[in-house]
Enzyme design. Structure first.
Site: not given
Length: 422
Positions: A20-21, A24
């Site tokens: 998920h990170e 980003h």
């Protein structure tokens, strides 16, 4: 095996958070934003290493992660005389966040801030994390649906009811079930019903319904051989499946066996959509459901099984890995564990799309508002209104964080005191 199931979900969630990170991180770096830190977890640092200008590491509490980008808040603050009371406190909270964000921006890095990105690039950065969870879920559901298979009732009998009973328990007065009277046994496979070939449970149900209470010639496979017997279904009145009243249906007294059967790839999008829509519905009802869970903790009311925390998810994973049930082997356990992990990723996707800071949806909403305001001004030939001061939302952010913390504690207590079990 219980702790093996817990470990599978724990490791799977940590990997999901890390990805998920990365969702980003990659677009942020691609667009030139300076990223000082990428960490999985919170609290004290267990391990870290520096690659270029970014420190990568793992922290002690693996309940999340973060990518620190410089300039999350624009420097344009509120002008004018300081206000008093609650509004003054809100101004100070916003200014503190704005000042901290400005301290991260070294001279010459102003063009590398998050706030300097165009609206499409901001959206790409913030959508990257939730979309990564959606992709993970889609991959896992593909493995389950098209690879391992979904549970489908077969034409093999798993259990023969000894009687026909309206109470669920057999007594001396209850007649033998049609299947028991015809000599069927557990493990038999019904291959034909009144001349109609039977390939799965759906075929069998359709054939029984079509024949009603008339005697049926049934061909049965047992221990590699076949024999024929006659079964006369008994008409029984019971509640309708749609809850609209009662219905009279033919009853034989058998239970089917479930087996995993791979499905076409075209089934995967439907599964992903169904789970996503169901999760979104739960999120919309979350305040009401949390109130119900809190009430259940102090009363005899049943616990809502649709909402649970990480402890509850770990418990379910442990039970999946350790439960002792016939015809529930390694393949079935793997399918259920992967489905659980996929559902948790869907939950991360949906929850992060809530348009409130500090969630990703809050930054997405801010970028959309900024872009819309600029386009509206350009369309009306007005001056560019500039950046949206998202730092002004920090008081609300603290309130949302407090609510999330309270929800986490409530679910943890409920998962321990009144757990959801298989």
């Amino acid at each position: 095996m219980f702790w093996f199931g817990v470990l599978v979900i724990a490791v799977g969630l940590v990997i999901s958070i890390a990805l998920h990170e990365i969702g980003h991180l990659l677009p942020a770096k691609r667009f030139g934003v300076k990223v000082p830190q990428y960490f999985v977890g919170f609290g004290p640092t267990l391990w870290s290493t520096r690659r270029g200008e970014t420190e990568y590491g793992v922290k002690a509490v693996p309940l999340g992660g973060f990518v620190r980008m410089i300039g999350m808040f624009p420097p344009n603050g509120r002008q004018g005389e300081p206000r008093r009371g609650l509004r003054g406190w809100m101004d100070r909270v916003s200014e503190d966040a704005r000042s901290y964000s400005a301290q991260e921006v070294d001279p010459g890095d102003e063009h590398r801030t998050f706030y300097s990105l165009s609206t499409p690039k901001k959206l790409a950065v913030m959508f990257g994390g939730p979309v990564m969870n959606l992709v993970i879920a889609a991959v896992l559901f593909t493995i389950v649906v098209a690879g391992l298979g979904t549970a489908v009732a077969t034409n093999r009998v798993s259990a023969v009811s000894p009687c026909v009973s309206t109470t669920g328990e057999c007594t001396a007065e209850d007649p033998a079930s049609p299947a028991a009277a015809a000599g069927l046994e557990d493990g038999d496979r019904i291959v034909a019903w009144n001349g109609e070939s039977i390939d799965d449970w759906a075929d069998l149900v359709a054939a029984i319904s079509a024949g009603g209470a008339d005697p049926a010639e049934v061909r049965v496979e047992r221990d590699g051989g076949e024999f024929t017997t006659t079964i006369t279904p008994e008409m029984t009145t019971r509640p309708a499946a749609d809850g609209s009243g009662s219905e009279t249906t033919p009853i034989v007294g058998i239970t089917g066996t479930f087996a995993l059967q791979p499905q076409p790839l075209t089934e995967v999008p439907g599964v992903v959509w169904q789970v996503t829509a169901g999760t979104a519905e739960i999120v919309v009802q979350l305040p009401q459901r949390l109130y119900g869970i809190a009430t259940a903790l102090f009363t005899d009311a049943p616990r809502d099984p649709g909402v649970m925390g990480l402890i509850g998810a770990g418990r379910i994973a442990g039970e999946i890995a350790s439960v002792s049930v016939d015809q529930y082997g390694a393949k079935e356990r793997a399918a259920d564990l992967l489905s659980l992990l996929a559902s948790l990723n869907i939950a991360l996707f949906v929850f992060n799309m809530i348009p409130l800071l500090p969630l990703d949806g809050g930054h997405i909403a801010g970028a959309l508002f900024e872009g819309t305001r600029r386009r509206w001004a350009a369309w009306r030939s007005r001056p560019d209104p500039g950046l949206v001061d998202t730092a002004r939302l920090m008081p609300l952010t603290y309130a949302v964080f407090t609510v999330l913390l309270g929800m986490t504690v409530l679910l943890a207590v409920a998962d321990i005191v009144k757990p959801v079990t298989l």
